[in-house]
Design a protein around this motif. Structure first.
Motif, mmCIF file in Angstrom:
data_model
loop_
_atom_site.group_PDB
_atom_site.id
_atom_site.type_symbol
_atom_site.label_atom_id
_atom_site.label_comp_id
_atom_site.label_asym_id
_atom_site.label_seq_id
_atom_site.Cartn_x
_atom_site.Cartn_y
_atom_site.Cartn_z
ATOM 1 N N PRO A 99 0.806 -1.240 0.000
ATOM 2 C CA PRO A 99 0.000 0.000 0.000
ATOM 3 C C PRO A 99 0.827 1.274 0.000
ATOM 4 O O PRO A 99 0.325 2.332 -0.379
ATOM 5 C CB PRO A 99 -0.831 -0.114 1.286
ATOM 6 N N LYS A 100 2.081 1.185 0.426
ATOM 7 C CA LYS A 100 2.904 2.403 0.452
ATOM 8 C C LYS A 100 3.628 2.659 -0.866
ATOM 9 O O LYS A 100 4.314 3.668 -1.013
ATOM 10 C CB LYS A 100 3.933 2.314 1.595
ATOM 11 N N TRP A 101 3.499 1.738 -1.810
ATOM 12 C CA TRP A 101 4.141 1.941 -3.096
ATOM 13 C C TRP A 101 3.450 3.070 -3.855
ATOM 14 O O TRP A 101 2.220 3.132 -3.920
ATOM 15 C CB TRP A 101 4.112 0.660 -3.931
ATOM 16 N N ARG A 102 4.241 3.970 -4.425
ATOM 17 C CA ARG A 102 3.678 5.149 -5.088
ATOM 18 C C ARG A 102 4.206 5.293 -6.508
ATOM 19 O O ARG A 102 4.436 6.415 -6.970
ATOM 20 C CB ARG A 102 4.048 6.413 -4.282
ATOM 21 N N GLY A 103 4.454 4.199 -7.178
ATOM 22 C CA GLY A 103 4.971 4.280 -8.538
ATOM 23 C C GLY A 103 6.484 4.329 -8.568
ATOM 24 O O GLY A 103 7.131 4.333 -7.524
ATOM 25 N N CYS A 104 7.033 4.320 -9.762
ATOM 26 C CA CYS A 104 8.481 4.425 -9.923
ATOM 27 C C CYS A 104 8.888 5.877 -9.729
ATOM 28 O O CYS A 104 8.426 6.766 -10.451
ATOM 29 C CB CYS A 104 8.887 3.948 -11.321
ATOM 30 N N GLY A 105 9.732 6.105 -8.733
ATOM 31 C CA GLY A 105 10.143 7.470 -8.414
ATOM 32 C C GLY A 105 10.810 8.193 -9.573
ATOM 33 O O GLY A 105 10.662 9.412 -9.725
ATOM 34 N N PHE A 106 11.520 7.445 -10.396
ATOM 35 C CA PHE A 106 12.212 8.055 -11.544
ATOM 36 C C PHE A 106 11.197 8.517 -12.592
ATOM 37 O O PHE A 106 11.271 9.637 -13.084
ATOM 38 C CB PHE A 106 13.207 7.060 -12.135
ATOM 39 N N GLN A 107 10.269 7.635 -12.906
ATOM 40 C CA GLN A 107 9.219 7.993 -13.870
ATOM 41 C C GLN A 107 8.414 9.179 -13.363
ATOM 42 O O GLN A 107 8.144 10.137 -14.102
ATOM 43 C CB GLN A 107 8.267 6.808 -14.091
ATOM 44 N N ARG A 108 8.014 9.121 -12.104
ATOM 45 C CA ARG A 108 7.155 10.177 -11.561
ATOM 46 C C ARG A 108 7.876 11.518 -11.531
ATOM 47 O O ARG A 108 7.298 12.560 -11.828
ATOM 48 C CB ARG A 108 6.672 9.804 -10.162
ATOM 49 N N THR A 109 9.153 11.493 -11.161
ATOM 50 C CA THR A 109 9.912 12.744 -11.125
ATOM 51 C C THR A 109 10.085 13.313 -12.524
ATOM 52 O O THR A 109 9.894 14.516 -12.748
ATOM 53 C CB THR A 109 11.276 12.516 -10.465
#
Lengths: 195, 195
Positions: A99-109
């Motif tokens: 539940p704490k996963w929020r997507g790939c940080g690299f993609q999102r940034t």
DNA sequence: TTGTGTATACCGTATAGTGAGTGTACAAAA
DNA sequence: TTTTGTACACTCACTATACGGTATACACAA
């Protein structure tokens, strides 16, 4: 003291990592990062020139960490390359279901900074993705795959597709099916004696 | 007058579309949207309850528009299904190479709203992606592919991978190679008389 | 026909809070 | 004494949203 300095700097990056990833770049204030790190905003600006610099260092600090996780899943799996590749996708399916996963940080940034072409953080993201692809390529070479580089790129693209789809649908089935497609493409290039 | 109302509303969504896409959700202020639409912020809030609602309507308004572009590339291409699928990826390679391209708006919005699970805009993004996948599935069924649904999912995942990779690397070669992988997987499922 | 009520569509101006980044001072270490 | 690291208090611009008010149009009763 330099030791104290590094310690403070590390604490700031750690706080930035947690907040940037969980909340998003733009939605995270420098105040919030300073508070989480247990220092003043002025101290943060002593260690970092700007928020942009902090974003960049946050992403750079994640590069090898993330890559290491992929490598571990791959290396620890018994069997041929298709089994190992599947293990990577299964691993991703598992952690992205948290539940704490929020997507790939690299993609999102990269997505949040899309209006700032050439931003150093985007370059850091690009570098990380290149590292993932290169690692796959190396493994496929060692595994004597026929078209190692091209196949690595195919698998990389499926990996990215799996990550971004998970962000939208939150359905791990997509990741496992992505792993199936990857295994299929890899099997297609395997030397005859292994298959 | 209802006509005036719809016109104003449409102008607002158009302005929101342009700004949200080019600049990002969080980086775009309601003030900026109102100004671009040529109305007052008060009027904007007369037509929309909140910024969140506006975000959602922006994404929903893009669903069929984007899908239509894919369909056009597919339908207008001569040849078998692999040719048609390749045409879709080639089309994407072309538009994403435009300097004004800022990534897939659905992916980027889902990324920015990752800290708000269940946000209606994320549902709109999810719906759009499901529509793309369903369309592929239908086309593959009509084309008498063996495992139409699974293959559609593979191609969809490659499409998503191509889009997100383009956002990070800005290299259209990845999209064409993604198209190659898709064509390969599709060819694998084609009935014998076509291949 | 005239008057009155009500819904629609709009504007200008607050407001309460948040944003990144700074100036200055102080303490400890070198 | 100079350098290094930290804190407090501040600026100034911006942000989503709220409030009060107005012009027009149409419906129905007198």
């Amino acid at each position: 003291m330099t030791d104290t300095k590094n310690n403070t700097k590390r604490r700031i990056i750690e706080a930035a990592n947690s907040l940037f990833y969980m909340t998003g770049i733009r939605a995270t204030s420098v105040d919030a990062i300073a508070e989480k790190a247990g220092i003043t905003k002025r101290t943060l600006y002593y260690h970092f020139q700007s928020k942009d610099e902090l974003i960049t260092e946050y992403l750079s600090s994640r590069d090898q960490l993330n890559l290491h996780v992929y490598k571990k899943w791959f290396d620890e799996q018994e069997g041929d390359i298709t089994d190992k590749i599947r293990a990577v996708f299964n691993g991703i399916a598992e952690i992205t279901s948290h539940p704490k996963w929020r997507g790939c940080g690299f993609q999102r940034t990269a997505g949040e900074l899309a209006n700032k072409p050439g931003h150093p953080a985007i370059k850091a993201a690009s570098l990380h993705k290149k590292n993932v692809e290169s690692w796959l390529s190396e493994e496929f070479c060692h595994g004597s795959l026929k078209n190692a580089e091209v196949t690595a790129r195919y698998v990389f693209l499926l990996l990215e597709g799996a990550l971004s789809t998970m962000l939208v649908h939150h359905d791990p089935v997509y990741i496992r099916e992505s792993g199936n497609a990857a295994a299929l493409l890899v099997a297609h290039e395997m030397p005859p004696e292994d298959h």
